[in-house]
Design a protein around this motif. Structure first.
Motif, PDB file in Angstrom:
ATOM      1  N   PRO A   1       1.949   4.801  -0.581  1.00  0.00           N
ATOM      2  CA  PRO A   1       1.263   6.062  -0.885  1.00  0.00           C
ATOM      3  C   PRO A   1       1.898   6.738  -2.074  1.00  0.00           C
ATOM      4  O   PRO A   1       3.106   6.652  -2.275  1.00  0.00           O
ATOM      5  CB  PRO A   1       1.455   6.891   0.394  1.00  0.00           C
ATOM      6  CG  PRO A   1       2.667   6.300   1.035  1.00  0.00           C
ATOM      7  CD  PRO A   1       2.668   4.851   0.674  1.00  0.00           C
TER       8      PRO A   1
ATOM      9  N   SER B   1      -6.687   7.930   1.739  1.00  0.00           N
ATOM     10  CA  SER B   1      -7.145   7.040   0.670  1.00  0.00           C
ATOM     11  C   SER B   1      -5.995   6.385  -0.086  1.00  0.00           C
ATOM     12  O   SER B   1      -6.211   5.450  -0.859  1.00  0.00           O
ATOM     13  CB  SER B   1      -8.037   7.806  -0.316  1.00  0.00           C
ATOM     14  OG  SER B   1      -7.336   8.908  -0.863  1.00  0.00           O
ATOM     15  N   ALA B   2      -4.764   6.867   0.143  1.00  0.00           N
ATOM     16  CA  ALA B   2      -3.609   6.226  -0.492  1.00  0.00           C
ATOM     17  C   ALA B   2      -3.428   4.804   0.019  1.00  0.00           C
ATOM     18  O   ALA B   2      -2.902   3.944  -0.683  1.00  0.00           O
ATOM     19  CB  ALA B   2      -2.344   7.042  -0.240  1.00  0.00           C
TER      20      ALA B   2
ATOM     21  N   GLN C   1       0.843  -1.186   0.000  1.00  0.00           N
ATOM     22  CA  GLN C   1       0.000   0.000   0.000  1.00  0.00           C
ATOM     23  C   GLN C   1       0.876   1.232   0.000  1.00  0.00           C
ATOM     24  O   GLN C   1       0.840   2.039   0.911  1.00  0.00           O
ATOM     25  CB  GLN C   1      -0.930   0.003   1.205  1.00  0.00           C
ATOM     26  CG  GLN C   1      -1.914  -1.141   1.202  1.00  0.00           C
ATOM     27  CD  GLN C   1      -3.012  -0.914   2.189  1.00  0.00           C
ATOM     28  OE1 GLN C   1      -3.971  -0.201   1.912  1.00  0.00           O
ATOM     29  NE2 GLN C   1      -2.898  -1.509   3.348  1.00  0.00           N
TER      30      GLN C   1
ATOM     31  N   GLN D   1      -5.434   2.137   0.368  1.00  0.00           N
ATOM     32  CA  GLN D   1      -6.773   1.872  -0.131  1.00  0.00           C
ATOM     33  C   GLN D   1      -7.584   0.912   0.733  1.00  0.00           C
ATOM     34  O   GLN D   1      -8.684   1.253   1.189  1.00  0.00           O
ATOM     35  CB  GLN D   1      -6.709   1.330  -1.560  1.00  0.00           C
ATOM     36  CG  GLN D   1      -8.090   1.162  -2.199  1.00  0.00           C
ATOM     37  CD  GLN D   1      -7.996   0.755  -3.657  1.00  0.00           C
ATOM     38  OE1 GLN D   1      -6.911   0.640  -4.213  1.00  0.00           O
ATOM     39  NE2 GLN D   1      -9.131   0.518  -4.279  1.00  0.00           N
ATOM     40  N   SER D   2      -7.065  -0.301   0.994  1.00  0.00           N
ATOM     41  CA  SER D   2      -7.849  -1.273   1.742  1.00  0.00           C
ATOM     42  C   SER D   2      -8.084  -0.817   3.172  1.00  0.00           C
ATOM     43  O   SER D   2      -9.171  -1.003   3.730  1.00  0.00           O
ATOM     44  CB  SER D   2      -7.156  -2.638   1.717  1.00  0.00           C
ATOM     45  OG  SER D   2      -5.918  -2.583   2.402  1.00  0.00           O
ATOM     46  N   ARG D   3      -7.094  -0.194   3.780  1.00  0.00           N
ATOM     47  CA  ARG D   3      -7.250   0.292   5.149  1.00  0.00           C
ATOM     48  C   ARG D   3      -8.216   1.482   5.193  1.00  0.00           C
ATOM     49  O   ARG D   3      -8.963   1.654   6.145  1.00  0.00           O
ATOM     50  CB  ARG D   3      -5.899   0.687   5.731  1.00  0.00           C
ATOM     51  CG  ARG D   3      -4.948  -0.464   5.869  1.00  0.00           C
ATOM     52  CD  ARG D   3      -5.466  -1.498   6.856  1.00  0.00           C
ATOM     53  NE  ARG D   3      -4.714  -2.745   6.750  1.00  0.00           N
ATOM     54  CZ  ARG D   3      -5.252  -3.936   6.626  1.00  0.00           C
ATOM     55  NH1 ARG D   3      -6.566  -4.067   6.582  1.00  0.00           N
ATOM     56  NH2 ARG D   3      -4.506  -5.017   6.548  1.00  0.00           N
ATOM     57  N   TYR D   4      -8.186   2.294   4.160  1.00  0.00           N
ATOM     58  CA  TYR D   4      -9.098   3.432   4.088  1.00  0.00           C
ATOM     59  C   TYR D   4     -10.546   2.949   3.998  1.00  0.00           C
ATOM     60  O   TYR D   4     -11.428   3.485   4.673  1.00  0.00           O
ATOM     61  CB  TYR D   4      -8.750   4.298   2.888  1.00  0.00           C
ATOM     62  CG  TYR D   4      -9.629   5.526   2.725  1.00  0.00           C
ATOM     63  CD1 TYR D   4      -9.589   6.566   3.652  1.00  0.00           C
ATOM     64  CD2 TYR D   4     -10.503   5.632   1.649  1.00  0.00           C
ATOM     65  CE1 TYR D   4     -10.390   7.691   3.511  1.00  0.00           C
ATOM     66  CE2 TYR D   4     -11.306   6.753   1.493  1.00  0.00           C
ATOM     67  CZ  TYR D   4     -11.250   7.780   2.430  1.00  0.00           C
ATOM     68  OH  TYR D   4     -12.056   8.884   2.284  1.00  0.00           O
ATOM     69  N   GLU D   5     -10.769   1.925   3.186  1.00  0.00           N
ATOM     70  CA  GLU D   5     -12.120   1.374   3.062  1.00  0.00           C
ATOM     71  C   GLU D   5     -12.581   0.776   4.388  1.00  0.00           C
ATOM     72  O   GLU D   5     -13.746   0.931   4.776  1.00  0.00           O
ATOM     73  CB  GLU D   5     -12.144   0.314   1.956  1.00  0.00           C
ATOM     74  CG  GLU D   5     -11.917   0.889   0.564  1.00  0.00           C
ATOM     75  CD  GLU D   5     -11.722  -0.179  -0.494  1.00  0.00           C
ATOM     76  OE1 GLU D   5     -11.679  -1.382  -0.110  1.00  0.00           O
ATOM     77  OE2 GLU D   5     -11.605   0.166  -1.682  1.00  0.00           O
TER      78      GLU D   5
END
Length: 322
Positions: free
Chosen positions: A61, A301-302, A59, A304-308
């Protein structure tokens, strides 16, 4: 939890260096010999070293501008920058009668060092429970750089947030007076014990970030790998955070900010860290991700999976309160 599924955290060895030596700050302030020496000047300078490598391979950034990514504490606030013109290389003179020169200090270098000195002053006033005013802050800044006060204060505020986990905020109704507000409610304003040490909130926020990025649990080996990159070692007392093993396996566990347990079915036994119930109550995955993204000069949001996952957590919190 299979370790192979976790994101791998990468921090360059050179990025996380804490020093006690204030020698590098001599150029930051040409204080008159007539003035009395302030007590904060003897305390170790604090700040951030930035690096450009990503935190996670899975992930990473995206790169944003020329600003590198701060992760840890150091003597200088932001010395290694990629901005062109930040330093000027000077060729060494071949004449034996003249001493060689390699670097000419620029105003930007002086501003970052002055910001580091300002961090010391603000933390000193905070620990002494004294008001933090613009007037007093200007007294420690060389008059040549007073017109850069806004930039210096911005740099100092950023480093206080990252290192100590506190926000510098202006007090309403009082002209140019400031206070520090902790991001979490650790006892004694983050110092854990009355009148001793420094606030631990910034370190806790970083540990919560590591645990979240790793998939909501991090092995003891992964935590110590991260701390070692910050020059924080098991069995070696740290001048900011004290005895680190006691801090992370006892103090923060007793306060229920971290959970430290044996990995199920591990033989020989291995241990892991998780968020404790008090961490879930006082912060959120989104807030920790925002903190993590901010110090790495990117956006949540960089990741991605953690942001979701953090978005889902925010929605669940809203539903739970309705």
């Amino acid at each position: 939890m299979p370790q192979s599924k976790k994101n791998k955290l990468h921090i360059p060895e050179k990025s996380c260096h804490v020093q006690r030596d204030p020698q590098g700050l001599k150029e930051a302030q040409a204080t008159s010999s007539k003035k009395k020496k302030s007590p904060f000047l003897s305390s170790p300078p604090l700040g951030i070293i930035r690096h450009t490598k990503s935190i996670s391979r899975s992930q990473s950034p995206p790169k944003r501008s020329q600003r590198a990514c701060p992760t840890t504490m150091s003597t200088d606030v932001s010395t290694p920058r990629s901005d062109k013109g930040a330093t000027c290389n000077v060729k060494k003179k071949q004449h034996s009668s003249q001493a060689p020169m390699s670097i000419i200090q620029t105003p930007r270098d002086v501003l970052t060092k002055t910001a580091s000195m300002l961090v010391n002053f603000i933390i000193h006033m905070y620990k002494m429970k004294k008001p933090i005013s613009k007037e007093d802050m200007l007294k420690i800044i060389n008059k040549k750089y007073k017109h850069h006060f806004v930039e210096i204060l911005r740099k100092a505020s950023f480093n206080i947030e990252v290192v100590f986990g506190m926000d510098l905020k202006e007090v309403e109704g009082r002209n140019h007076s400031y206070t520090l507000v902790s991001k979490m409610n650790l006892p004694y304003n983050g110092m854990l014990s009355h009148g001793r040490g420094f606030p631990k909130t910034g370190l806790l926020m970083n540990l919560l970030g590591v645990i979240f990025i790793k998939g909501n649990s991090a092995t003891e080996e992964e935590i110590w790998e991260f701390l070692n990159k910050m020059r924080i070692y098991d069995g070696k007392r740290h001048f900011l955070f004290g005895e680190p093993r006691k801090l992370i396996t006892k103090d923060l566990v007793r306060l229920k900010y971290l959970e430290y347990r044996q990995v199920p079915d591990s033989d020989p036994p291995h241990y892991e860290f998780l968020w404790g119930p008090r961490a879930y109550a006082e912060t959120s995955k989104m807030k920790v991700l925002e903190f993590w993204a901010k110090i790495n000069d990117t956006v949540p949001s960089a990741f991605q999976s953690r942001y979701e996952e953090a978005l889902r957590d925010e929605q669940e919190r809203v539903y739970a309160t309705n």
